[in-house]
Design a protein around this motif. Sequence first.
Motif, PDB file in Angstrom:
ATOM      1  N   UNK A  72       0.807  -1.212   0.000  1.00 56.43           N
ATOM      2  CA  UNK A  72       0.000   0.000   0.000  1.00 56.43           C
ATOM      3  C   UNK A  72       0.842   1.265   0.000  1.00 56.43           C
ATOM      4  N   UNK A  73       2.157   1.125   0.191  1.00 60.23           N
ATOM      5  CA  UNK A  73       3.067   2.255   0.118  1.00 60.23           C
ATOM      6  C   UNK A  73       4.306   1.865  -0.681  1.00 60.23           C
ATOM      7  N   UNK A  74       4.867   2.861  -1.382  1.00 59.96           N
ATOM      8  CA  UNK A  74       5.981   2.584  -2.268  1.00 59.96           C
ATOM      9  C   UNK A  74       7.188   2.020  -1.529  1.00 59.96           C
ATOM     10  N   UNK A 116       0.053   6.223  -0.387  1.00 54.34           N
ATOM     11  CA  UNK A 116       1.072   7.248  -0.552  1.00 54.34           C
ATOM     12  C   UNK A 116       0.399   8.596  -0.766  1.00 54.34           C
ATOM     13  N   UNK A 117       0.815   9.584  -0.001  1.00 56.60           N
ATOM     14  CA  UNK A 117       0.253  10.919  -0.172  1.00 56.60           C
ATOM     15  C   UNK A 117       0.777  11.590  -1.430  1.00 56.60           C
ATOM     16  N   UNK A 118       1.906  11.115  -1.916  1.00 57.26           N
ATOM     17  CA  UNK A 118       2.548  11.728  -3.072  1.00 57.26           C
ATOM     18  C   UNK A 118       3.232  10.641  -3.893  1.00 57.26           C
ATOM     19  N   UNK A 119       3.593  10.963  -5.115  1.00 54.45           N
ATOM     20  CA  UNK A 119       4.366  10.044  -5.937  1.00 54.45           C
ATOM     21  C   UNK A 119       5.784   9.973  -5.386  1.00 54.45           C
ATOM     22  N   UNK A 120       6.438   8.826  -5.602  1.00 54.78           N
ATOM     23  CA  UNK A 120       7.744   8.564  -5.006  1.00 54.78           C
ATOM     24  C   UNK A 120       8.722   8.059  -6.071  1.00 54.78           C
TER      25      UNK A 120
END
Length: 239
Positions: A72-74, A116-120
């Motif tokens: 769920x997160x990068x 993710x709140x933002x792209x990574x």
Amino acid sequence: MTYCLGIKIKDGLVGISDTRISAGTSTTIKKKVLVLQHDNKSLFIMTSGLRSVRDKAVHYFQELISQGIVYDKMYKAVNAFGEQIKRVAAEDQQSLLNSGYRFNLNAIVGGQLANDEDHKLFLLYTEGNWIELDEGSPFAIIGNSGQGKDILKRIIDPDTTMRQALKAGYLSFDSVRVSSNDVEFPIDIVTYEKDSFHITEKRYEQSELQQMSINWNEKIKQYLDEMPDNWMDKIFTNK
């Protein structure tokens, strides 16, 4: 050798990869970009290093996903891919050393997952550890960086547009290509716009982008002629 570039700006991500694989005197074309996307999950992995190591690590990672593991997160996905690199190293590193090869696999991983709140964008090393790229270091090149960093350092900042980033990225690749025999077309380009959860992927042949290279060369010569040169008078004084 390889040329892979990842750029992070406020509006999204840009990735460029060549496709040349060299083995002795022979060359082949192989894809070096893996794109995975479904629902609110979008990520890409670009790799440089030994092809056998790359293929094995990628297959192991894809197997995890096919078994139903959801990231769920990068950073969790990057950790998982790093573990697969370590797994391959444990299996193959010694035999590669015995054959005169160094275990080598670097990766650029970018995208945005559900939480993710933002792209990574991450740079992943052979040892399986990683760093996250940010405003202080908005791009990374793996493989043959050659002359490709200079234009990026001059142009790329957080406010660079997606189109500007892609143009600069292409010129970076082209600078490496003309100074190296092991980086070549076709190239694979991936773009990700912030919060879109969709990666666009496109392959370009040299014939499609050749005019841009020609225009760039002509503009460089034009700008060079237009630059003030009165400071040279003391050197080129007519006698």
